[in-house]
Design a protein around this motif. Sequence first.
Motif, PDB file in Angstrom:
ATOM      1  N   ASP A 168      31.450   1.709  23.402  1.00 13.07           N
ATOM      2  CA  ASP A 168      31.491   2.978  22.670  1.00 13.07           C
ATOM      3  C   ASP A 168      30.344   3.855  23.137  1.00 13.07           C
ATOM      4  OD1 ASP A 168      29.116   2.651  20.535  1.00 13.07           O
ATOM      5  OD2 ASP A 168      30.224   0.759  20.608  1.00 13.07           O
ATOM      6  N   LEU A 169      30.617   5.155  23.236  1.00 12.39           N
ATOM      7  CA  LEU A 169      29.640   6.118  23.739  1.00 12.39           C
ATOM      8  C   LEU A 169      29.671   7.362  22.867  1.00 12.39           C
ATOM      9  CD1 LEU A 169      27.668   7.194  25.972  1.00 12.39           C
ATOM     10  CD2 LEU A 169      29.722   8.043  27.158  1.00 12.39           C
ATOM     11  N   ASN A 170      28.491   7.817  22.455  1.00 11.87           N
ATOM     12  CA  ASN A 170      28.366   9.057  21.692  1.00 11.87           C
ATOM     13  C   ASN A 170      27.406   9.997  22.411  1.00 11.87           C
ATOM     14  OD1 ASN A 170      26.331  10.473  19.490  1.00 11.87           O
ATOM     15  ND2 ASN A 170      28.483  10.721  18.977  1.00 11.87           N
ATOM     16  N   VAL A 171      27.821  11.265  22.560  1.00 11.44           N
ATOM     17  CA  VAL A 171      26.998  12.303  23.183  1.00 11.44           C
ATOM     18  C   VAL A 171      26.935  13.490  22.222  1.00 11.44           C
ATOM     19  CG1 VAL A 171      26.665  13.816  25.161  1.00 11.44           C
ATOM     20  CG2 VAL A 171      27.709  11.554  25.487  1.00 11.44           C
ATOM     21  N   PHE A 172      25.727  13.892  21.852  1.00  7.49           N
ATOM     22  CA  PHE A 172      25.556  14.959  20.873  1.00  7.49           C
ATOM     23  C   PHE A 172      24.651  16.054  21.428  1.00  7.49           C
ATOM     24  CE2 PHE A 172      22.969  16.556  17.166  1.00  7.49           C
ATOM     25  CZ  PHE A 172      23.954  17.403  16.687  1.00  7.49           C
ATOM     26  N   LEU A 173      25.136  17.309  21.355  1.00 10.11           N
ATOM     27  CA  LEU A 173      24.368  18.487  21.748  1.00 10.11           C
ATOM     28  C   LEU A 173      24.184  19.389  20.541  1.00 10.11           C
ATOM     29  CD1 LEU A 173      26.767  18.428  24.466  1.00 10.11           C
ATOM     30  CD2 LEU A 173      24.600  19.308  25.324  1.00 10.11           C
ATOM     31  N   GLY A 178      13.630  32.170  21.582  1.00  5.02           N
ATOM     32  CA  GLY A 178      13.604  30.762  21.206  1.00  5.02           C
ATOM     33  C   GLY A 178      14.949  30.077  21.262  1.00  5.02           C
ATOM     34  N   SER A 179      15.948  30.712  21.841  1.00  3.53           N
ATOM     35  CA  SER A 179      17.268  30.093  21.948  1.00  3.53           C
ATOM     36  C   SER A 179      17.188  28.847  22.827  1.00  3.53           C
ATOM     37  CB  SER A 179      18.273  31.080  22.552  1.00  3.53           C
ATOM     38  OG  SER A 179      18.328  32.275  21.808  1.00  3.53           O
ATOM     39  N   TYR A 180      17.996  27.858  22.492  1.00  6.92           N
ATOM     40  CA  TYR A 180      17.993  26.638  23.302  1.00  6.92           C
ATOM     41  C   TYR A 180      19.304  25.881  23.133  1.00  6.92           C
ATOM     42  CZ  TYR A 180      17.242  23.954  18.998  1.00  6.92           C
ATOM     43  OH  TYR A 180      17.378  23.396  17.755  1.00  6.92           O
ATOM     44  N   LEU A 181      19.563  25.045  24.113  1.00  3.91           N
ATOM     45  CA  LEU A 181      20.637  24.045  24.059  1.00  3.91           C
ATOM     46  C   LEU A 181      19.993  22.706  24.363  1.00  3.91           C
ATOM     47  CD1 LEU A 181      23.632  23.145  23.956  1.00  3.91           C
ATOM     48  CD2 LEU A 181      23.744  23.633  26.415  1.00  3.91           C
ATOM     49  N   ARG A 182      20.185  21.733  23.488  1.00  3.02           N
ATOM     50  CA  ARG A 182      19.484  20.448  23.636  1.00  3.02           C
ATOM     51  C   ARG A 182      20.486  19.302  23.668  1.00  3.02           C
ATOM     52  NH1 ARG A 182      14.452  19.795  20.124  1.00  3.02           N
ATOM     53  NH2 ARG A 182      13.481  20.414  22.084  1.00  3.02           N
ATOM     54  N   LEU A 183      20.315  18.448  24.665  1.00  8.98           N
ATOM     55  CA  LEU A 183      21.033  17.178  24.680  1.00  8.98           C
ATOM     56  C   LEU A 183      20.261  16.258  23.744  1.00  8.98           C
ATOM     57  CD1 LEU A 183      23.240  15.326  25.718  1.00  8.98           C
ATOM     58  CD2 LEU A 183      21.831  14.874  27.749  1.00  8.98           C
ATOM     59  N   LYS A 184      20.735  16.181  22.517  1.00 11.70           N
ATOM     60  CA  LYS A 184      19.962  15.537  21.450  1.00 11.70           C
ATOM     61  C   LYS A 184      20.053  14.016  21.511  1.00 11.70           C
ATOM     62  CE  LYS A 184      17.562  15.751  17.588  1.00 11.70           C
ATOM     63  NZ  LYS A 184      16.204  16.330  17.540  1.00 11.70           N
ATOM     64  N   THR A 185      21.257  13.481  21.671  1.00  7.45           N
ATOM     65  CA  THR A 185      21.423  12.033  21.576  1.00  7.45           C
ATOM     66  C   THR A 185      22.501  11.539  22.534  1.00  7.45           C
ATOM     67  OG1 THR A 185      20.872  12.133  19.221  1.00  7.45           O
ATOM     68  CG2 THR A 185      21.863  10.094  20.012  1.00  7.45           C
ATOM     69  N   GLN A 201      17.120   9.815  22.644  1.00  4.44           N
ATOM     70  CA  GLN A 201      17.070  11.055  21.872  1.00  4.44           C
ATOM     71  C   GLN A 201      16.171  12.075  22.557  1.00  4.44           C
ATOM     72  OE1 GLN A 201      15.784   9.815  17.960  1.00  4.44           O
ATOM     73  NE2 GLN A 201      17.890   9.536  17.270  1.00  4.44           N
ATOM     74  N   ASN A 202      16.527  13.369  22.337  1.00  7.98           N
ATOM     75  CA  ASN A 202      15.762  14.484  22.926  1.00  7.98           C
ATOM     76  C   ASN A 202      15.622  14.303  24.431  1.00  7.98           C
ATOM     77  OD1 ASN A 202      15.294  15.622  20.326  1.00  7.98           O
ATOM     78  ND2 ASN A 202      13.637  14.149  20.024  1.00  7.98           N
ATOM     79  N   ILE A 203      16.769  14.257  25.069  1.00  6.92           N
ATOM     80  CA  ILE A 203      16.812  13.901  26.484  1.00  6.92           C
ATOM     81  C   ILE A 203      16.515  15.095  27.375  1.00  6.92           C
ATOM     82  CG2 ILE A 203      18.299  12.913  28.282  1.00  6.92           C
ATOM     83  CD1 ILE A 203      19.887  11.733  25.763  1.00  6.92           C
ATOM     84  N   ALA A 204      17.143  16.225  27.095  1.00 10.64           N
ATOM     85  CA  ALA A 204      16.952  17.413  27.932  1.00 10.64           C
ATOM     86  C   ALA A 204      17.148  18.658  27.075  1.00 10.64           C
ATOM     87  CB  ALA A 204      17.922  17.412  29.104  1.00 10.64           C
ATOM     88  N   THR A 205      16.399  19.719  27.413  1.00 10.77           N
ATOM     89  CA  THR A 205      16.490  20.989  26.685  1.00 10.77           C
ATOM     90  C   THR A 205      16.552  22.128  27.685  1.00 10.77           C
ATOM     91  OG1 THR A 205      15.178  20.081  24.853  1.00 10.77           O
ATOM     92  CG2 THR A 205      15.424  22.471  24.951  1.00 10.77           C
ATOM     93  N   TRP A 206      17.522  23.011  27.496  1.00  7.66           N
ATOM     94  CA  TRP A 206      17.665  24.194  28.345  1.00  7.66           C
ATOM     95  C   TRP A 206      17.269  25.416  27.524  1.00  7.66           C
ATOM     96  CZ3 TRP A 206      21.111  20.180  28.025  1.00  7.66           C
ATOM     97  CH2 TRP A 206      21.291  19.434  29.196  1.00  7.66           C
TER      98      TRP A 206
END
Length: 483
Positions: free
Chosen positions: A335-340, A404-411, A438-443
Amino acid sequence: LIGTSLSSRWGLLSYLGRINYNYKSKYYFTASFRSDGSSKFAQGKRWGYFPSGALSWRMSAEEFMKKFTFISDAKLRLSYGETGNNRVADFSYLDQITQPNSAGYSYGNGSPSKGAILSAFGNANLKWETTKQVNIGYDLSLFKQRVNVTLDIYRKTTHDLLLQALLPYTTGLSDAYKNVGKMQNQGLEISLSTVNIHRKEFNWSSSFNISFNRNKVLALSENQTSLKSPVGFDQKWNALSPYIALLGQPVGQFYGAIWDGVYQYEDFDKSPQGVYTLKENIPRNGNPTVQPGDIKYKDLDGDGNVNANDFTVIGRGLPKHTGGLSNNFSYKGFDLNVFLQWSYGNDIINANRMLFDGNGKQSRFFNQYASYANRWQPDNPSNTLFRTGGQGPFYYSSRVVEDGSYLRLKTISLGYNFPSRIFQKAQLKSLRIYASAQNIATWTNYSGPDPEVSVRNSTLTPGFDFSAYPRASTLIFGLNLSF
């Protein structure tokens, strides 16, 4: 002799009554009435009364909907409710006195004796702050519940806000708790969940949500058209208020001067003795001895000198919308979960730059950003960063307001469930191993370490960044056993 206590207590008592009615599983009605009493208010003001009610209509149960076979469920909702807030300092309805070391009086020219001073005005008329909300919602499920949509439109109005209203300094104190002001929030929330693929060995589902919110100041204290909010940051800026709330506009707006670059040599007349004098048609930044390389601000009122009269709204602390997207995959035992998640349309005051971009004398005591190497110098007439010591006067300005806008690969979470048959002899029911990051990458375009920041967070002062510790990237490994 005045006693001092560092402890306090308060009480809250509530009563709640509710009725529910269901007719043919198509029409639903509920109503409730809540009564709350708080010792934080004076006698006669302690009780608040908060009704609520909701109606819903399950449209999919009607005969005329049966022909729409692709609709699994559909419900229309309407609700209204009131809630209360009693969050003020304990005993705010009473005058309070303190006995500080600095307060004393000398009788007969003798040694000063400690005295008591008034530290807070009580307000016996304080009462519950009340929020009223109307909500219209729609729930829709399609294709045997493989697509589910929820829409909510709301309007929330809060009145009798419990705020520390400003007082004339002639009273001896600067503020006191009062029921003042009125604020409105309204918006739209959308959530969508889908089952994209459903097979025996492989499944993929998604969930998406987005929220739009707009707020507006409807009223402030008596005859007040604006409310400025200071932020404890550094002594050079403590006397200024970087936030303002204006009637008819959102709260949490940034307030200050508009940055206009750096003064260059061509802005000055040079005397034979080498003295630079600002030309008459060039506005002064508030410093009577402005020199080439100093910071420049826009003169909005046209009087030739920039001061508090030229301060204006320079940014917004609240986002235009926020949201998240989650995808879940499963294949056999995996099982795999990806959350942005994201935020869009909000600004941040990057107060770090006010100290670490070359803050005058203090630059000797602090490490500086790499951008400091490109500051204005006689052989490097930069128009983006002032000379060393050229930041005064110390204003909040649009120079340090950033998107301060952002897109984050949270989990990201990956797991594997071992087949139960493997562990039958060991009497194990299940075994699962997993790894989560968690908090893997932020654009983002924000220059600070983390755009999801607010070290002075409140409704009135959002989006302030000074020495905030960024969210840590974490990696977790785990094992679940069931006997």
